[in-house]
Scaffold this motif. Sequence first.
Motif, PDB file in Angstrom:
ATOM      1  N   MET A  10      34.087 -10.728   5.386  1.00 53.69           N
ATOM      2  CA  MET A  10      34.354  -9.760   6.423  1.00 53.69           C
ATOM      3  C   MET A  10      33.352  -9.923   7.541  1.00 53.69           C
ATOM      4  SD  MET A  10      31.852  -6.683   4.881  1.00 53.69           S
ATOM      5  CE  MET A  10      30.294  -6.984   4.221  1.00 53.69           C
ATOM      6  N   THR A  11      33.567  -9.357   8.878  1.00 57.41           N
ATOM      7  CA  THR A  11      32.781  -9.453   9.950  1.00 57.41           C
ATOM      8  C   THR A  11      31.970  -8.337   9.856  1.00 57.41           C
ATOM      9  OG1 THR A  11      34.435  -8.772  11.407  1.00 57.41           O
ATOM     10  CG2 THR A  11      33.845 -11.030  11.459  1.00 57.41           C
ATOM     11  N   ALA A  12      30.568  -8.561   9.934  1.00 57.59           N
ATOM     12  CA  ALA A  12      29.751  -7.375   9.935  1.00 57.59           C
ATOM     13  C   ALA A  12      28.339  -7.805  10.531  1.00 57.59           C
ATOM     14  CB  ALA A  12      29.469  -7.071   8.272  1.00 57.59           C
ATOM     15  N   ALA A  13      27.606  -6.674  10.763  1.00 57.81           N
ATOM     16  CA  ALA A  13      26.524  -6.820  11.736  1.00 57.81           C
ATOM     17  C   ALA A  13      25.222  -6.749  10.936  1.00 57.81           C
ATOM     18  CB  ALA A  13      26.563  -5.726  12.693  1.00 57.81           C
ATOM     19  N   PHE A  14      25.265  -6.727   9.440  1.00 61.99           N
ATOM     20  CA  PHE A  14      24.096  -6.628   8.870  1.00 61.99           C
ATOM     21  C   PHE A  14      23.371  -7.761   8.961  1.00 61.99           C
ATOM     22  CE2 PHE A  14      27.396  -4.877   5.616  1.00 61.99           C
ATOM     23  CZ  PHE A  14      26.840  -3.523   5.807  1.00 61.99           C
ATOM     24  N   PRO A  15      21.862  -7.712   9.220  1.00 61.82           N
ATOM     25  CA  PRO A  15      20.949  -8.977   9.326  1.00 61.82           C
ATOM     26  C   PRO A  15      21.213  -9.768   8.234  1.00 61.82           C
ATOM     27  CG  PRO A  15      19.690  -6.842   8.888  1.00 61.82           C
ATOM     28  CD  PRO A  15      21.062  -6.707   8.954  1.00 61.82           C
ATOM     29  N   THR A  16      20.622 -11.001   8.617  1.00 60.77           N
ATOM     30  CA  THR A  16      20.428 -11.969   7.304  1.00 60.77           C
ATOM     31  C   THR A  16      19.385 -11.942   6.555  1.00 60.77           C
ATOM     32  OG1 THR A  16      19.471 -13.317   9.069  1.00 60.77           O
ATOM     33  CG2 THR A  16      21.843 -13.771   8.681  1.00 60.77           C
ATOM     34  N   GLU A  17      19.400 -10.803   5.725  1.00 62.07           N
ATOM     35  CA  GLU A  17      17.990 -10.473   4.799  1.00 62.07           C
ATOM     36  C   GLU A  17      18.818 -10.301   3.348  1.00 62.07           C
ATOM     37  OE1 GLU A  17      15.623  -8.106   8.351  1.00 62.07           O
ATOM     38  OE2 GLU A  17      16.883  -6.867   6.626  1.00 62.07           O
ATOM     39  N   ARG A  18      17.929 -10.470   2.519  1.00 67.07           N
ATOM     40  CA  ARG A  18      18.397  -9.985   0.948  1.00 67.07           C
ATOM     41  C   ARG A  18      18.178  -8.390   0.807  1.00 67.07           C
ATOM     42  NH1 ARG A  18      15.757  -9.643  -4.320  1.00 67.07           N
ATOM     43  NH2 ARG A  18      16.962 -10.958  -5.704  1.00 67.07           N
ATOM     44  N   TRP A  19      19.159  -7.671   0.713  1.00 68.42           N
ATOM     45  CA  TRP A  19      19.119  -6.314   0.459  1.00 68.42           C
ATOM     46  C   TRP A  19      19.383  -5.865  -1.047  1.00 68.42           C
ATOM     47  CZ3 TRP A  19      21.587  -3.414   4.913  1.00 68.42           C
ATOM     48  CH2 TRP A  19      20.986  -3.647   6.331  1.00 68.42           C
ATOM     49  N   PHE A  20      18.169  -5.448  -1.550  1.00 67.43           N
ATOM     50  CA  PHE A  20      18.528  -4.962  -2.878  1.00 67.43           C
ATOM     51  C   PHE A  20      18.153  -3.484  -3.048  1.00 67.43           C
ATOM     52  CE2 PHE A  20      17.488  -4.680  -7.294  1.00 67.43           C
ATOM     53  CZ  PHE A  20      18.182  -5.371  -8.089  1.00 67.43           C
ATOM     54  N   TRP A  21      19.207  -2.975  -3.880  1.00 68.57           N
ATOM     55  CA  TRP A  21      19.176  -1.360  -4.092  1.00 68.57           C
ATOM     56  C   TRP A  21      18.695  -1.264  -5.585  1.00 68.57           C
ATOM     57  CZ3 TRP A  21      22.444  -3.412  -0.912  1.00 68.57           C
ATOM     58  CH2 TRP A  21      22.998  -2.982   0.409  1.00 68.57           C
ATOM     59  N   PHE A  22      17.934  -0.064  -5.924  1.00 69.79           N
ATOM     60  CA  PHE A  22      17.982   0.543  -7.188  1.00 69.79           C
ATOM     61  C   PHE A  22      18.559   1.769  -6.920  1.00 69.79           C
ATOM     62  CE2 PHE A  22      14.246  -2.336  -7.353  1.00 69.79           C
ATOM     63  CZ  PHE A  22      14.400  -2.664  -8.495  1.00 69.79           C
ATOM     64  N   ASP A  23      19.534   2.367  -7.729  1.00 67.28           N
ATOM     65  CA  ASP A  23      20.257   3.534  -7.770  1.00 67.28           C
ATOM     66  C   ASP A  23      20.694   3.955  -6.564  1.00 67.28           C
ATOM     67  OD1 ASP A  23      21.135   6.037  -8.481  1.00 67.28           O
ATOM     68  OD2 ASP A  23      19.005   7.029  -8.709  1.00 67.28           O
ATOM     69  N   PRO A  24      21.581   3.171  -5.639  1.00 71.61           N
ATOM     70  CA  PRO A  24      22.079   3.370  -4.307  1.00 71.61           C
ATOM     71  C   PRO A  24      23.085   4.613  -4.522  1.00 71.61           C
ATOM     72  CG  PRO A  24      22.981   1.368  -5.295  1.00 71.61           C
ATOM     73  CD  PRO A  24      22.177   1.740  -6.272  1.00 71.61           C
ATOM     74  N   PRO A  25      23.184   5.365  -3.506  1.00 70.01           N
ATOM     75  CA  PRO A  25      24.415   6.338  -3.357  1.00 70.01           C
ATOM     76  C   PRO A  25      25.649   5.956  -3.644  1.00 70.01           C
ATOM     77  CG  PRO A  25      23.286   6.048  -1.328  1.00 70.01           C
ATOM     78  CD  PRO A  25      22.503   5.163  -2.033  1.00 70.01           C
ATOM     79  N   PHE A  26      25.976   4.530  -3.330  1.00 69.86           N
ATOM     80  CA  PHE A  26      27.436   4.148  -3.611  1.00 69.86           C
ATOM     81  C   PHE A  26      27.519   3.472  -4.975  1.00 69.86           C
ATOM     82  CE2 PHE A  26      24.616   0.872  -1.566  1.00 69.86           C
ATOM     83  CZ  PHE A  26      24.993  -0.032  -2.508  1.00 69.86           C
ATOM     84  N   HIS A  27      26.312   3.560  -5.724  1.00 67.26           N
ATOM     85  CA  HIS A  27      26.508   2.838  -7.187  1.00 67.26           C
ATOM     86  C   HIS A  27      25.490   3.494  -8.241  1.00 67.26           C
ATOM     87  CE1 HIS A  27      28.095  -0.202  -9.878  1.00 67.26           C
ATOM     88  NE2 HIS A  27      26.792  -0.842  -9.893  1.00 67.26           N
ATOM     89  N   ALA A  28      25.823   4.894  -8.214  1.00 62.59           N
ATOM     90  CA  ALA A  28      24.629   5.691  -8.924  1.00 62.59           C
ATOM     91  C   ALA A  28      24.144   5.015 -10.143  1.00 62.59           C
ATOM     92  CB  ALA A  28      25.117   7.108  -9.091  1.00 62.59           C
TER      93      ALA A  28
END
Lengths: 541, 79
Positions: free
Chosen positions: A217-235
């Motif tokens: 996909m084309t997306a504007a997220f930065p080139t960083e490693r993003w890690f979520w605990f208990d995110p709203p989209f994946h409770a």
Amino acid sequence: MAQASNQAKTQFGYRRHPDQDRAGHDVAEHPVVVVGAGPVGLSLAIDLAQRGHRVVLLDDADRIGEGSRAICFSKRSLEYWDRLGVGDRMVAKGVVWSVGKIFHGDSQLYQFNLLPEEGHKRPAFINLQQFYAEAYLVDRIGELPAIDLRWRNKVVGLDQRNDDIALTIETPDGPYATRAQFVIACDGARSSLRKMVGAEFSGQAFEDQFLIADVKMTAAFPTERWFWFDPPFHAGRSALLHKQPDDVWRIDLQLSRYADPAVEKQPENVRPRIARMLGHDKFEFEWISLYKFQCRRMDRFIHGRVIFAGDAAHQVSPFGARGANSGLEDAENLAWKLDRALRKSSPEALLETYHVERSAAADENIRESTRATDFMAPNSHQEARLRKAVLSLAKETEFGKRMVNGGRLSVPSIYDTPLSTTDSDGWRGGPRPGASMPDAPVTSTANEDTFLTDSFVREGRRFTLLEFGNGADIDAPQEIGVIRIGGEGGLVDAEGLAIKRYDAEPGTAYLLRPDGYVAARFRHPTRSALDAALARAAGLD
Amino acid sequence: MALSTSSNFAKPDDAFRAIVEAHRGLSDEQSADFDAALVLILANHIGDLDVLREALALARRRMIDASQQQQQQQQASRE
């Protein structure tokens, strides 16, 4: 496992080799046979060839594997690939990154920078699909006639004798026999050579399941490693987002340990999860894989004349980029020792230090990745409660942030090894014996901006003395390389970073092993101290 | 530095009372959450892994003593 949208990038043909027509007393005898043309086997073959050895490299497939698989390659791996002549290409294609962010729910807990300082040739990490890395390594092998890469050659029999190994190799034309002084098994987590030597491969199996989806996909997220605990989209579970080249994004979602793999990996079931995460569904799947993992290693990496490296020898969870990177560290550790053993400039006992150093590194990688995994998937109510406490404390305390474990990323191990000479001078900093050499920017006598690691690419195929000039010549043994900083004809440390990173004073000298690890260091080396350190580092005393 | 088990508070009753009162009005579940956070905060304040390990071992011995006592009581009641 892989979805059809991402075919292998490169297909190779099987070619009959004259070895296959030799039998009985006439079978070919090779110094080294490397089994497995993944990143580790390919790199090791190149390293040995550059050190002047003929290498036979066997792979049971005839193409580079599908799917992204490993994606994060560390600074240390890139520095190794620089020495193998493929670093520039990897970095040009890869996505450079050094920042990671950790989220809890919908708020950011903290961010970290894995390389917060300037003055290094290579970044903390690049992300690059494994198939690109393998393709570039195969291209490099095409430039090295000393490597004989044979596709669709599967080792099916292995007989260890006193001075060599007899191998039986299955091909589309039937089996043939060959002999090798050493066999290096880089044939992955399901290593068939490991089974042939009858070695145990034990450790901890994790019940939790994770879903990897590489989406385009084309997306504007930065080139960083993003890690979520208990995110709203994946409770209630964890998630990871990371950019790769070609507008491909790695998404890693923790699933229930009871999830049904066959159901979960259906694209129609994966799509809504990812759409919830991204907030849209304008993406295509490149690769979907559902996995559980194990942390385990072989008791011994050396079985007679068969030496194991990479996933064949040790396996970790994927959180921390410790799989492929530790395999590449195995290769760089083994290559120079095998070189010296084959030349008989060191006794074969030097190879034992490969096991000593790299099995300790494997233990460290297993420990780190097990801790990260346990933090992501707590094993009991109380573990979950402690994690909850850490996550809530992280919002307002620094110590809480540092306890949050979303994966501790791969850094080179520091070896406690018999090859090191214990410090006898006083040091306030700098890499201690057993640590890898830090990089620093330097200016050449031709006034070019360059790096210490560049100098090591040129000098470092042997033991090398890194010396900080004080006007006097150090009396160094003939056979070692020299990198001189300061003084007449030396590199110029204009920013003073080499001096700082090596805690150097005029006269300071570091003895570097051919893999770029520090063997010994001195404030004012004498010839006899250097000779002794060199003998120790080469396994000669 | 070793774990100090001598009495460090001028008024130990005040310290005990402060901890007890902090749990007042909490359910067992909330109390357990509270303790988990408190342990982490105090462990970080100590900031010495050896001392922490000694403290963990001392606390752990309560569990062993308690289970031995239970066994002895069970044996005594059988006899």
